[in-house]
Design an enzyme around this catalytic site. Structure first.
Site, PDB file in Angstrom:
ATOM      1  CE1 TYR A   4      -3.485  -2.659   0.581  1.00 30.24           C
ATOM      2  CE2 TYR A   4      -4.635  -0.633   1.166  1.00 30.24           C
ATOM      3  CZ  TYR A   4      -4.668  -1.969   0.809  1.00 30.24           C
ATOM      4  OH  TYR A   4      -5.870  -2.601   0.689  1.00 30.24           O
ATOM      5  CE  LYS A   9       1.904 -17.789  -2.584  1.00 34.17           C
ATOM      6  NZ  LYS A   9       1.113 -19.040  -2.636  1.00 34.17           N
ATOM      7  CG  ASP A  51      -1.881 -20.357  -1.227  1.00 35.26           C
ATOM      8  OD1 ASP A  51      -1.367 -20.335  -0.089  1.00 35.26           O
ATOM      9  OD2 ASP A  51      -1.350 -20.967  -2.182  1.00 35.26           O
ATOM     10  CG  ASP A  84      -8.024  -4.713   1.490  1.00 37.25           C
ATOM     11  OD1 ASP A  84      -8.974  -4.202   2.101  1.00 37.25           O
ATOM     12  OD2 ASP A  84      -7.943  -4.746   0.246  1.00 37.25           O
ATOM     13  CG  ASP A 141     -13.611  -7.035   2.056  1.00 36.24           C
ATOM     14  OD1 ASP A 141     -13.357  -6.327   3.045  1.00 36.24           O
ATOM     15  OD2 ASP A 141     -13.993  -6.571   0.966  1.00 36.24           O
TER      16      ASP A 141
HETATM   17  C1  IPM Z   1     -10.363  -1.212   3.873  1.00 33.77           C
HETATM   18  C2  IPM Z   1     -10.610  -0.593   2.533  1.00 33.77           C
HETATM   19  C3  IPM Z   1      -9.454   0.339   2.220  1.00 33.77           C
HETATM   20  C4  IPM Z   1      -8.187  -0.494   2.198  1.00 33.77           C
HETATM   21  C5  IPM Z   1      -9.573   1.160   0.933  1.00 33.77           C
HETATM   22  C6  IPM Z   1     -10.886   1.859   0.815  1.00 33.77           C
HETATM   23  C7  IPM Z   1      -8.425   2.133   0.838  1.00 33.77           C
HETATM   24  O1  IPM Z   1     -10.762  -1.584   1.570  1.00 33.77           O
HETATM   25  O2  IPM Z   1     -10.257  -0.439   4.864  1.00 33.77           O
HETATM   26  O3  IPM Z   1     -10.321  -2.430   3.969  1.00 33.77           O
HETATM   27  O4  IPM Z   1      -7.866  -1.114   1.187  1.00 33.77           O
HETATM   28  O5  IPM Z   1      -7.497  -0.514   3.225  1.00 33.77           O
HETATM   29 MG    MG Z   2     -10.859  -3.549   2.358  1.00 35.28          MG
END
Ligand code: IPM
Ligand code: MG
Length: 357
Positions: free
Chosen positions: A142, A191, A223, A247, A251
């Site tokens: 990042y 990884k 993975d 990240d 999710d």
């Molecule tokens: C998160 C989001 C952010 C990230 C984006 C919106 C910059 O996806 O907080 O998980 O990738 O960190």
């Molecule tokens: Mg995110």
């Protein structure tokens, strides 16, 4: 006590869900004798529209001077074609790095009352999910060197994953300390079969682990981790991983617990001031329709009380109220699953939670 809270409502559903969390904090203030001074600052697409930049200087200064910061969400299709350094997401990255928020805590828990909404097989969901992901937040790809250049096959672009020993050490310590308050198990995800940065990550995590003989650490390749999260999520307790892997996996963890609309997060540095936000995005498709699920933001406010303001009883009160509305069967559209109850709007769900505090 009196607390100064910076608000970054942002874009899309951001303003609606932040307003919900503010009303919950005000209710907590009334009930427990605190006052919260809220100041809203611009960040994200709305800041681009108003000032030409995603993270104006006043926003960073105002947030720095606050006890803590609550953020809704940033971004939307309107700003998708802007160059990278002018995109709304820069506001988030800029805040994280300006405030030195290198730790991102993302708890993912399957509520008993939402088992039916869990997309996993009943026997897997039945074993429960209660994990906390510790994501490194100010390093890795990042923030690494990036650019475009002429390569062998014409124009190319690159981003770099780079981690220093010091960055890995401090996030590993956060994970081990967190594990001490839970079941003393850490899974470190990398990884290392391919990436040199992951090999260093693994080495350093194990070195730090020597300071924590009471905690066990297991390495897992990313993975495999993605697969294990759907195959056998109950095996995880504390997960520690890099910025990009965290990240993606957070999710995934949110979906296996029912909905991304439920998961809060805390971003912390060495000081007390933190940035608290739902892990979901700005959901432009339902913005302004009063349909968003405010729970992830309300739970983020609870995390703020716990981690930045040392108000544990008050944080528990919010979490208990959320637990109760879910057990009583109230649902927003995103957590409806197969149930045939009428979904509540964002403000109705907020009301239900307020009534139970
Ligand atoms: C998160 C989001 C952010 C990230 C984006 C919106 C910059 O996806 O907080 O998980 O990738 O960190
Ligand atoms: Mg995110």
């Amino acid at each position: 006590m009196n607390f100064k809270i910076g608000l970054l409502k942002g874009d899309g559903i951001g303003p609606e869900i932040v307003d919900s969390a503010v009303s919950v904090l005000n209710k907590i203030g009334e009930k427990y004798g605190h006052s919260f001074d809220f100041t809203a600052y611009l960040a994200g697409g709305c800041a681009i529209d108003a000032t030409g930049e995603p993270l104006p200087k006043e926003t960073v200064e105002g947030c720095r001077a606050s006890d803590s910061v609550l953020l809704g969400a940033v971004g939307g299709p309107k700003w998708d074609t802007l160059p990278g350094h002018l995109r709304p997401e820069r506001a988030l990255l800029g805040m994280r790095s300006a405030l030195g928020l290198y730790t991102n805590i993302r708890p993912a828990k399957l509520y008993d009352s939402l088992r039916a909404e869990c997309p996993l097989r009943a026997d897997i969901a039945g074993r429960g999910i209660d994990l906390v992901m510790i994501r490194e937040l100010t390093g890795g790809i990042y923030f690494g060197e990036r650019g475009r250049r002429e390569g062998k096959m014409g124009q190319e672009a690159y981003d770099t994953e780079c981690y220093s020993v010091a960055e890995i050490e401090r996030i590993a310590r956060v994970a081990f300390n967190t594990a001490r308050k839970r079941s003393r198990r850490v899974t470190s995800i990398d990884k290392a079969n391919i990436l040199e940065s992951s090999r260093l990550w693994r080495e350093v995590v194990h070195k730090v682990a020597e300071e924590y003989p009471d905690v066990t650490v297991t390495d897992m390749l990313v993975d495999n981790a993605a697969m294990q999260l759907v195959k056998n999520p109950s095996q995880f307790d504390v997960i520690v991983t890099s910025n990009i892997f965290g990240d993606i996996l957070s999710d995934e963890a949110s979906q296996v617990t029912g909905s991304i609309g439920l998961l809060p997060s805390a971003s912390l540095g060495d000081g007390k001031c933190g940035l608290y936000e739902p892990i979901h995005g700005s959901a432009p498709d339902i913005a302004g329709q009063n349909r968003a699920n405010p729970i992830a933001t309300i739970l983020s406010a609870a995390m703020m009380l716990r981690y930045s303001l040392d108000l544990m009883t008050e944080a528990d009160a919010i979490e208990a109220a959320v637990d109760r509305v879910l057990r009583e069967g109230f649902r927003t559209a995103d957590i409806l699953g197969s149930s045939d109850v009428k979904p509540l709007s964002c403000t109705e769900m907020t009301e239900k939670i307020l009534e139970r505090i």
